[in-house]
Each structure stands twice: as C-alpha cells, then as structure tokens.
Design a protein around this motif. Structure first.
Motif, PDB file in Angstrom:
ATOM      1  N   ALA A  63       1.050  -1.274  -0.167  1.00 43.94           N
ATOM      2  CA  ALA A  63      -0.037   0.187  -0.343  1.00 43.94           C
ATOM      3  C   ALA A  63       1.130   1.499  -0.211  1.00 43.94           C
ATOM      4  CB  ALA A  63      -0.995   0.441   1.058  1.00 43.94           C
ATOM      5  N   PRO A  64       0.142   2.347  -0.334  1.00 42.70           N
ATOM      6  CA  PRO A  64       1.348   4.172  -0.435  1.00 42.70           C
ATOM      7  C   PRO A  64       1.326   3.934   0.573  1.00 42.70           C
ATOM      8  CG  PRO A  64      -0.951   4.012  -2.016  1.00 42.70           C
ATOM      9  CD  PRO A  64      -0.786   2.426  -1.984  1.00 42.70           C
ATOM     10  N   ALA A  65       1.947   5.089   1.156  1.00 39.47           N
ATOM     11  CA  ALA A  65       2.174   5.944   2.847  1.00 39.47           C
ATOM     12  C   ALA A  65       0.789   6.698   2.986  1.00 39.47           C
ATOM     13  CB  ALA A  65       3.034   6.669   2.894  1.00 39.47           C
ATOM     14  N   ASP A  66       0.127   6.655   2.378  1.00 36.48           N
ATOM     15  CA  ASP A  66      -1.244   7.828   2.231  1.00 36.48           C
ATOM     16  C   ASP A  66      -2.679   6.803   1.264  1.00 36.48           C
ATOM     17  OD1 ASP A  66      -3.945   9.051   2.507  1.00 36.48           O
ATOM     18  OD2 ASP A  66      -3.009  10.581   1.117  1.00 36.48           O
ATOM     19  N   THR A  67      -2.646   5.823   1.891  1.00 34.54           N
ATOM     20  CA  THR A  67      -3.944   4.585   1.685  1.00 34.54           C
ATOM     21  C   THR A  67      -4.851   5.597   1.934  1.00 34.54           C
ATOM     22  OG1 THR A  67      -3.593   3.736   3.948  1.00 34.54           O
ATOM     23  CG2 THR A  67      -3.203   2.437   3.045  1.00 34.54           C
ATOM     24  N   ASP A  68      -4.998   6.500   2.289  1.00 33.82           N
ATOM     25  CA  ASP A  68      -7.189   6.618   2.329  1.00 33.82           C
ATOM     26  C   ASP A  68      -6.713   7.846   1.726  1.00 33.82           C
ATOM     27  OD1 ASP A  68      -7.199   6.153   5.617  1.00 33.82           O
ATOM     28  OD2 ASP A  68      -6.015   8.050   6.003  1.00 33.82           O
ATOM     29  N   THR A  69      -6.252   8.352   0.738  1.00 32.82           N
ATOM     30  CA  THR A  69      -6.811   8.945  -0.338  1.00 32.82           C
ATOM     31  C   THR A  69      -6.406   7.392  -1.204  1.00 32.82           C
ATOM     32  OG1 THR A  69      -5.965  11.223   0.199  1.00 32.82           O
ATOM     33  CG2 THR A  69      -5.945  10.732  -2.775  1.00 32.82           C
ATOM     34  N   PHE A  70      -7.487   7.256  -2.289  1.00 34.56           N
ATOM     35  CA  PHE A  70      -7.437   5.374  -3.227  1.00 34.56           C
ATOM     36  C   PHE A  70      -8.556   6.137  -4.412  1.00 34.56           C
ATOM     37  CE2 PHE A  70      -7.805   1.831  -4.846  1.00 34.56           C
ATOM     38  CZ  PHE A  70      -7.041   1.564  -4.649  1.00 34.56           C
ATOM     39  N   GLU A  71      -7.668   6.034  -5.749  1.00 37.75           N
ATOM     40  CA  GLU A  71      -8.500   5.925  -6.807  1.00 37.75           C
ATOM     41  C   GLU A  71      -8.607   4.331  -6.910  1.00 37.75           C
ATOM     42  OE1 GLU A  71      -6.469   8.371  -9.952  1.00 37.75           O
ATOM     43  OE2 GLU A  71      -6.136   9.537  -8.235  1.00 37.75           O
ATOM     44  N   THR A  80     -19.896  -4.176  -8.807  1.00 40.16           N
ATOM     45  CA  THR A  80     -20.256  -4.714  -7.880  1.00 40.16           C
ATOM     46  C   THR A  80     -19.278  -4.934  -6.194  1.00 40.16           C
ATOM     47  OG1 THR A  80     -21.975  -5.906  -8.790  1.00 40.16           O
ATOM     48  CG2 THR A  80     -21.046  -6.817  -6.939  1.00 40.16           C
ATOM     49  N   ALA A  81     -18.216  -5.374  -6.778  1.00 43.85           N
ATOM     50  CA  ALA A  81     -17.201  -4.659  -6.045  1.00 43.85           C
ATOM     51  C   ALA A  81     -16.964  -3.282  -5.161  1.00 43.85           C
ATOM     52  CB  ALA A  81     -15.970  -5.335  -6.662  1.00 43.85           C
ATOM     53  N   VAL A  82     -17.029  -2.084  -6.145  1.00 40.87           N
ATOM     54  CA  VAL A  82     -17.078  -0.804  -6.120  1.00 40.87           C
ATOM     55  C   VAL A  82     -18.147  -0.835  -5.210  1.00 40.87           C
ATOM     56  CG1 VAL A  82     -16.630   1.008  -7.357  1.00 40.87           C
ATOM     57  CG2 VAL A  82     -15.761  -0.364  -8.591  1.00 40.87           C
ATOM     58  N   ASP A  83     -19.605  -1.067  -5.450  1.00 41.09           N
ATOM     59  CA  ASP A  83     -20.258  -0.871  -5.062  1.00 41.09           C
ATOM     60  C   ASP A  83     -19.948  -1.249  -3.409  1.00 41.09           C
ATOM     61  OD1 ASP A  83     -22.776  -0.450  -3.425  1.00 41.09           O
ATOM     62  OD2 ASP A  83     -23.666  -1.490  -4.515  1.00 41.09           O
ATOM     63  N   VAL A 128     -12.286   8.593  -6.732  1.00 39.68           N
ATOM     64  CA  VAL A 128     -11.197   9.598  -6.018  1.00 39.68           C
ATOM     65  C   VAL A 128     -11.583   9.458  -4.259  1.00 39.68           C
ATOM     66  CG1 VAL A 128      -9.296  10.977  -5.553  1.00 39.68           C
ATOM     67  CG2 VAL A 128     -10.418  10.510  -7.670  1.00 39.68           C
ATOM     68  N   ARG A 129     -11.482   8.497  -3.661  1.00 40.65           N
ATOM     69  CA  ARG A 129     -11.375   9.073  -1.992  1.00 40.65           C
ATOM     70  C   ARG A 129     -10.542   9.723  -0.853  1.00 40.65           C
ATOM     71  NH1 ARG A 129     -11.744   3.624   1.393  1.00 40.65           N
ATOM     72  NH2 ARG A 129      -9.452   3.670   1.494  1.00 40.65           N
ATOM     73  N   HIS A 130     -10.751  10.427  -0.660  1.00 36.75           N
ATOM     74  CA  HIS A 130      -9.571  11.414  -0.651  1.00 36.75           C
ATOM     75  C   HIS A 130      -9.366  11.315   0.903  1.00 36.75           C
ATOM     76  CE1 HIS A 130     -10.002  13.672  -3.720  1.00 36.75           C
ATOM     77  NE2 HIS A 130     -11.281  13.967  -4.337  1.00 36.75           N
ATOM     78  N   ALA A 131      -8.373  11.858   1.765  1.00 34.69           N
ATOM     79  CA  ALA A 131      -8.004  11.679   3.494  1.00 34.69           C
ATOM     80  C   ALA A 131      -8.971  11.968   3.845  1.00 34.69           C
ATOM     81  CB  ALA A 131      -6.904  12.115   3.245  1.00 34.69           C
ATOM     82  N   ASP A 132      -9.886  12.935   4.008  1.00 37.55           N
ATOM     83  CA  ASP A 132     -10.821  13.176   4.743  1.00 37.55           C
ATOM     84  C   ASP A 132     -12.225  12.752   4.929  1.00 37.55           C
ATOM     85  OD1 ASP A 132     -12.019  14.337   2.735  1.00 37.55           O
ATOM     86  OD2 ASP A 132     -11.902  16.524   2.855  1.00 37.55           O
ATOM     87  N   GLY A 133     -12.450  11.390   3.582  1.00 36.72           N
ATOM     88  CA  GLY A 133     -13.546  10.998   4.083  1.00 36.72           C
ATOM     89  C   GLY A 133     -14.323  10.491   2.512  1.00 36.72           C
ATOM     90  N   ARG A 138     -13.192  11.810 -11.147  1.00 43.25           N
ATOM     91  CA  ARG A 138     -12.840  12.427 -12.185  1.00 43.25           C
ATOM     92  C   ARG A 138     -13.475  11.533 -13.404  1.00 43.25           C
ATOM     93  NH1 ARG A 138      -7.097  10.552 -10.790  1.00 43.25           N
ATOM     94  NH2 ARG A 138      -8.058   9.218 -11.921  1.00 43.25           N
ATOM     95  N   ARG A 139     -14.043  12.381 -14.251  1.00 39.83           N
ATOM     96  CA  ARG A 139     -14.900  11.802 -15.756  1.00 39.83           C
ATOM     97  C   ARG A 139     -13.973  11.679 -16.617  1.00 39.83           C
ATOM     98  NH1 ARG A 139     -18.971  11.553 -13.433  1.00 39.83           N
ATOM     99  NH2 ARG A 139     -19.845  13.231 -12.433  1.00 39.83           N
ATOM    100  N   VAL A 140     -14.498  10.638 -17.456  1.00 37.88           N
ATOM    101  CA  VAL A 140     -14.149   9.774 -18.711  1.00 37.88           C
ATOM    102  C   VAL A 140     -14.335  11.442 -19.434  1.00 37.88           C
ATOM    103  CG1 VAL A 140     -15.794   8.462 -19.259  1.00 37.88           C
ATOM    104  CG2 VAL A 140     -12.965   8.019 -19.979  1.00 37.88           C
ATOM    105  N   ILE A 141     -12.336  11.533 -20.736  1.00 37.49           N
ATOM    106  CA  ILE A 141     -13.035  12.131 -21.542  1.00 37.49           C
ATOM    107  C   ILE A 141     -13.128  11.669 -22.703  1.00 37.49           C
ATOM    108  CG2 ILE A 141     -11.742  13.898 -23.340  1.00 37.49           C
ATOM    109  CD1 ILE A 141      -9.314  14.134 -20.932  1.00 37.49           C
TER     110      ILE A 141
END
Length: 147
Positions: A63-71, A80-83, A128-133, A138-141
């Motif tokens: 895991a990266p050092a900051d696992t609270d921010t994740f894409e 289903t898995a994302v849900d 994108v999940r940010h450290a603050d919850g 980020r939209r696909v072009i």
C-alpha cells in the motif's frame, strides 16, 4: 515475486492493497496476516485481514504511505465490487440508471445518501476517495469531445 522474496521484504502486518479474485475487482485495503507460502501447484499466496484464504502475490501490492487517498476506475465488470468497497467504507452507493436506446440501464453508481452531496460516477470514470473521507469523480474524456 516468490514467497521467500515477499517475506524478506514484507513482515506480517504490512499494509497492502489486495485484489482477491482479479485486478478488475475493487481492491481490499488491508494488512497481511501471515507469511507468504507456495501452494502445491507453484502459486505464491499470503493471507490478509478481511479475506478468508490466501491471495496470490500477483494480486497483492504494498500500500502507498497514504492509503486514505485512493483511486478506483468504475466499469461494468467491477460495479458490484466497487459498491462493496464503498459499503465497507460506510458510504451509501447504488446503481445509477438512465434510459439507453429506450430501455432503463445501469450506467454507473450514485454515491452518497444526501441528495445535496451525492455524486454520480459513470462507467469509465474514476472514483477518488480522499483522506477526509469524501469522494469525487474524475470523468473519462469521451471521444469526440474537445481535448
């Protein structure tokens, strides 16, 4: 990486991102709970918190050092898995439906229970999940749009 190499670099309790079945599934942000070992057919596996059984080392990343921010990209294959990933984080999500060719079809996920703060991620977008919850999308072009 084989089991011996993994064990030399990672102690039990190492923070990892695991993909239990395929890398298209939502990741499990967790920690190892065993040393890695090699199965009879040659695959190297390790046990992690939150999953029964071993996960192949090819599906385990430190895991990266900051696992609270994740894409995490959203697709028809991993919805289903994302849900489930969002549920584990305590975030309400449900399918987002739209009319496509005259039929109601799931085209993404609605994230958040409060009407004012909910967001919609469509297939191809990245959640994108940010450290603050909080979460953003980020939209696909899409093809044909100005770049």
């Amino acid at each position: 990486m084989n089991a011996e190499q993994f064990n030399a670099q990672h102690d039990i309790g190492t923070a990892v991102i695991a993909y239990p079945v395929t890398r298209d599934d939502a990741p499990l942000i967790t920690r190892t709970r065993s040393k890695a070992w090699t199965l009879g057919h040659g695959a190297a596996v390790v046990k992690v918190d939150g999953y029964a059984g071993g996960i192949c080392l090819t599906h385990v990343d430190p895991a990266p050092a900051d696992t609270d921010t994740f894409e995490l990209p959203l697709s028809r294959c991993n919805i289903t898995a994302v849900d489930n990933w969002l549920d584990q984080a305590g975030v309400f999500a449900k399918g987002y439906w739209e009319a496509v060719d005259g039929k109601l079809t799931v085209t993404g996920l609605r994230i958040g229970s409060d009407y004012q703060d909910r967001i919609v991620a469509k297939f191809g977008d990245t959640i994108v999940r940010h450290a603050d919850g909080t979460h953003t999308v980020r939209r696909v072009i899409e093809r044909g749009e100005a770049s």
